[in-house]
Scaffold this motif. Structure first.
Motif, mmCIF file in Angstrom:
data_model
loop_
_atom_site.group_PDB
_atom_site.id
_atom_site.type_symbol
_atom_site.label_atom_id
_atom_site.label_comp_id
_atom_site.label_asym_id
_atom_site.label_seq_id
_atom_site.Cartn_x
_atom_site.Cartn_y
_atom_site.Cartn_z
ATOM 1 N N ASN A 91 70.585 53.491 82.216
ATOM 2 C CA ASN A 91 71.331 53.483 83.482
ATOM 3 C C ASN A 91 72.516 54.437 83.439
ATOM 4 O OD1 ASN A 91 69.656 51.404 84.475
ATOM 5 N ND2 ASN A 91 70.929 49.873 83.429
ATOM 6 N N GLY A 92 72.324 55.546 82.776
ATOM 7 C CA GLY A 92 73.374 56.560 82.714
ATOM 8 C C GLY A 92 74.405 56.320 81.626
ATOM 9 N N LEU A 93 74.427 55.131 81.019
ATOM 10 C CA LEU A 93 75.417 54.834 79.973
ATOM 11 C C LEU A 93 74.866 55.182 78.591
ATOM 12 C CD1 LEU A 93 76.829 51.318 81.021
ATOM 13 C CD2 LEU A 93 77.400 53.589 81.899
ATOM 14 N N LEU A 94 75.781 55.549 77.704
ATOM 15 C CA LEU A 94 75.396 55.745 76.308
ATOM 16 C C LEU A 94 75.386 54.374 75.638
ATOM 17 C CD1 LEU A 94 75.034 58.007 73.997
ATOM 18 C CD2 LEU A 94 77.367 57.363 73.379
ATOM 19 N N VAL A 95 74.231 54.006 75.098
ATOM 20 C CA VAL A 95 74.121 52.688 74.464
ATOM 21 C C VAL A 95 73.915 52.875 72.966
ATOM 22 C CG1 VAL A 95 72.867 50.505 74.386
ATOM 23 C CG2 VAL A 95 73.111 51.737 76.561
ATOM 24 N N LEU A 96 74.846 52.307 72.202
ATOM 25 C CA LEU A 96 74.715 52.372 70.746
ATOM 26 C C LEU A 96 74.377 50.990 70.227
ATOM 27 C CD1 LEU A 96 77.858 54.470 69.716
ATOM 28 C CD2 LEU A 96 75.546 55.279 70.256
ATOM 29 N N THR A 97 73.366 50.926 69.378
ATOM 30 C CA THR A 97 73.090 49.666 68.691
ATOM 31 C C THR A 97 73.506 49.856 67.242
ATOM 32 O OG1 THR A 97 71.218 49.340 70.160
ATOM 33 C CG2 THR A 97 71.332 47.926 68.218
ATOM 34 N N TRP A 98 74.331 48.919 66.768
ATOM 35 C CA TRP A 98 74.901 49.025 65.431
ATOM 36 C C TRP A 98 74.077 48.226 64.434
ATOM 37 C CZ3 TRP A 98 79.135 52.268 65.070
ATOM 38 C CH2 TRP A 98 79.727 52.636 66.280
ATOM 39 N N GLU A 99 74.283 48.513 63.165
ATOM 40 C CA GLU A 99 73.515 47.824 62.118
ATOM 41 C C GLU A 99 73.830 46.328 62.062
ATOM 42 O OE1 GLU A 99 70.974 48.730 60.610
ATOM 43 O OE2 GLU A 99 70.958 50.914 60.682
ATOM 44 N N ASP A 100 74.977 45.919 62.597
ATOM 45 C CA ASP A 100 75.257 44.477 62.657
ATOM 46 C C ASP A 100 74.743 43.885 63.970
ATOM 47 O OD1 ASP A 100 77.030 45.393 64.540
ATOM 48 O OD2 ASP A 100 78.828 44.534 63.611
ATOM 49 N N SER A 101 73.922 44.664 64.693
ATOM 50 C CA SER A 101 73.257 44.247 65.931
ATOM 51 C C SER A 101 74.146 44.239 67.172
ATOM 52 C CB SER A 101 72.586 42.867 65.795
ATOM 53 O OG SER A 101 71.583 42.939 64.807
ATOM 54 N N HIS A 102 75.421 44.560 67.012
ATOM 55 C CA HIS A 102 76.272 44.672 68.196
ATOM 56 C C HIS A 102 75.813 45.863 69.038
ATOM 57 C CE1 HIS A 102 79.821 44.412 70.716
ATOM 58 N NE2 HIS A 102 79.989 45.715 70.566
ATOM 59 N N GLU A 103 75.981 45.747 70.356
ATOM 60 C CA GLU A 103 75.640 46.837 71.261
ATOM 61 C C GLU A 103 76.888 47.331 71.971
ATOM 62 O OE1 GLU A 103 71.312 46.360 73.142
ATOM 63 O OE2 GLU A 103 72.903 46.382 74.651
ATOM 64 N N SER A 104 77.096 48.636 71.980
ATOM 65 C CA SER A 104 78.234 49.226 72.700
ATOM 66 C C SER A 104 77.693 50.078 73.841
ATOM 67 C CB SER A 104 79.053 50.129 71.776
ATOM 68 O OG SER A 104 79.577 49.406 70.695
ATOM 69 N N ARG A 105 78.360 49.995 74.989
ATOM 70 C CA ARG A 105 77.962 50.817 76.140
ATOM 71 C C ARG A 105 79.152 51.633 76.600
ATOM 72 N NH1 ARG A 105 73.407 48.947 78.875
ATOM 73 N NH2 ARG A 105 72.331 47.518 77.463
ATOM 74 N N PHE A 106 78.974 52.938 76.660
ATOM 75 C CA PHE A 106 80.066 53.827 77.060
ATOM 76 C C PHE A 106 79.703 54.577 78.337
ATOM 77 C CE2 PHE A 106 80.526 53.349 72.454
ATOM 78 C CZ PHE A 106 81.873 53.023 72.351
#
Lengths: 397, 397
Positions: free
Chosen positions: B15-30
């Motif tokens: 949806n246009g956002l940068l989505v990072l999935t981290w090794e601890d399973s957290h998800e960040s959306r920028f």
């Protein structure tokens, strides 16, 4: 002879309150607990020194006035335990908390835009040094307009204290008294030659600079003019055009930061960050402070659904702040200077051509409350009612 | 090797956002606008120095990400105009604005009452001077508890800079570094021998003292103990017992003032007044600052119908602030000292018997943001994630 404003026509006790009727027909009503607490007799002491005998737990919430009489130019109140308190008429009038008097005491800033250019506030340092009334006039212009041009500032660093003393005690910042000029390694954008958009200095401090004291030592022969923008006027525009953006910038903390590698005059590394709103409202909801330097905006730390709205609000704010309609451009000569309120005005400069010797300007600062202290002490002698006005406290709120 | 928290498992655009999935399973959306604005490449510059090329008006509100790839320990983003931005993984995680990460970054003050007395925060100046980690531990205790006792402070005025440097750059107040002792003419209540109720120093400034640096040079042989009260704990009590009074003291400005006749170390007359609330809330509604010295309360300037309610709220607050349940009493010896947060803690002392030579203590101060700068610079080397925590900013809000 006392004016009608300061002369008591009659005193009465109504519904437990002390009611004063003044010769100008105004009526003041004081609560007993307020009066008892503000007894400044030698036993009770005064809040001015903080040497105070009376404590709130000594005063019953339901305390009543035994009797009250006009005595000289004031009122004498007797309390049930026999304690007597005296209040000067003028002091009472200046602390009357009727709606009318509270409204009257509020200082109203004079908002301005580029059209002010033909009639900017101007003062003389030499006159101010010789005449406290001339100095007070300058300080009151800074209070009302957010700035005053000084036509005879010293054009050297040695006498910078004269300009600083005009406003008050110097604030020691991590920069100290700073001479901006072109340097080889630039960690301070002020040392470049490009144009600078209007900004506030040190928005990354918890308390930004209050009054900036600015002196031109050596102007550029080509450019380098000073620009000023009234942040209150910009906020008014934003509120009028985009009320939701205005609200957002009043309540959303924006982080500004500054990493200082320590090559300033104090030599210590610093890393400041502050997380504060762009626009500060006072307890009445009036704009009392503005804080923004676009170049120092750090990663937004707001709930995800506010990221785009906050950026939109900032973009609209900068469109207003950077518009020519709001900007005053001052071509200051050597020996001219400015005092300006860095918690209200934004300042910048036009670009200039590097030359030898280079353009050099000097900035120092005075805390807003030190500036207000200077003004209050002058008013005490010259215009005692004015010292009770309610001043805008900038970003302190 | 990077921890799971700092390692990116995958990158995607949703949806246009940068989505990072981290090794601890957290998800960040920028959001793209957030990323583009926080490009710190040499052309765009960084907010840390304020030397910045990118401007918000260069960035379209609807900007989109062309592509994004994991590159080393970070992400590389390419923009439609070909510009490339790089972001370190750790930096991204520490600026992730998900609800979970924003909550995690908030520093939680440890509230306390008299029961803390058996286990107060303690540190050694000599250890801190030798070991940055020991110094950081002291500063973090001040951050969390609002104070730390120093067991080996110098017992002389000459070495006071060692104690000040522990916290950061000295704030130059109108008092300078002040030695409290019994004097003949008293314009500072600290120079008397009576007990002092818990209070904040300089509540009459727009920015009160941040960190007070306190050294005992010569204790009294009879009394003169230091008392401390956690203002945050007091505010919590007030909110619990009298929620309406709590609200009132968060929003009602109370004037504190100080007339200084000029017999202090700087020699200049000052007349400070500030009109600010007693309790400051941050943007999340959490208590972040407390400001009160009963002795300096000036005439209330509130609408008439609020006079009695505000006095009632103040009386209830003082009842809590002065109660023995909240008060810590410290019998400091010569060569002991304290760092404490003057925008959170109230301090006082017990009365003492005059003697010759007299009791002498020394106070100096460091602005809260200078203190935070010191802590941040230590964390940068010792605990880089900690430097991104969201600190409470005292009365700045």
């Amino acid at each position: 002879m006392l004016s009608a404003r300061h002369s008591i026509r009659s005193v009465a006790i109504e519904n437990g309150l002390l009611v004063l009727t003044w010769e100008d027909s105004h009526e003041s009503r004081f609560h007993p607990i307020w009066l008892r607490h503000q007894c400044w007799c030698p036993d009770c002491g005064t809040p001015e020194t903080g040497v105070r005998g009376i404590r709130l737990h000594h005063i019953d919430e339901g305390i009543s006035i035994e009797s009250a009489v006009v005595e000289g130019n004031g009122v004498q109140v007797t309390w049930p335990d026999g304690h007597r308190s005296e209040y000067a008429a003028r002091w009472l009038r200046n602390h009357c908390y009727s709606d009318a008097e509270r409204a009257r005491r509020q200082v109203q800033p004079v908002l301005w835009d580029r059209t002010l250019s033909s009639d900017i506030p101007v003062g003389s340092l030499i006159e101010a040094e010789a005449d406290p009334a001339a100095r007070l006039k300058i300080l009151e212009m800074v209070r009302d307009y957010g700035f005053c041009k000084i036509v005879d500032a010293p054009a050297n660093r040695e006498e910078s204290q004269r300009m600083i003393r005009l406003a008050g005690a110097q604030r020691q910042t991590h920069f100290g008294t700073y001479t901006l000029k072109k340097k080889t390694t630039v960690t301070n954008v002020g040392d470049t030659t490009g144009p600078l958009d209007p900004h506030v200095d040190e928005p990354y401090r918890y308390a930004a600079i209050g009054i900036t004291v600015f002196q031109v030592l050596r102007p550029s022969s080509n450019g380098g003019a000073s620009t000023l923008v009234d942040g209150f006027e910009a906020a008014r525009h934003l509120k009028e055009q985009w009320p939701e953006d205005f609200e957002l910038l009043c309540k959303t903390p924006i982080t500004c930061q500054r990493f200082d590698p320590g090559d300033n005059s104090h030599g210590n590394m610093r890393w400041y960050k502050s997380r504060l709103p762009v626009i500060r409202l006072d307890d009445r909801g009036k704009v009392c402070g503005v804080r923004m330097n676009e170049r120092q905006i750090s990663p937004l730390d707001v709930p995800a659904d506010q990221v785009v709205p906050v950026y939109r609000a900032l973009k609209r704010l900068f469109e207003i702040l950077y518009s020519e309609d709001l900007r005053l451009t001052l071509n200051l000569k050597a020996g001219e200077g400015l005092l300006f309120d860095n918690q209200r005005l934004l300042h910048g400069r036009t670009g200039f051509t590097p030359e030898t010797p280079p353009r050099a300007v000097l900035t120092s600062s005075v805390d807003l409350d030190d500036f207000h202290s200077s003004m209050r002490l002058l008013q005490r002698d010259l215009d005692p009612d004015a010292m009770h006005l309610e001043l805008q406290q900038g970003m302190a709120g």
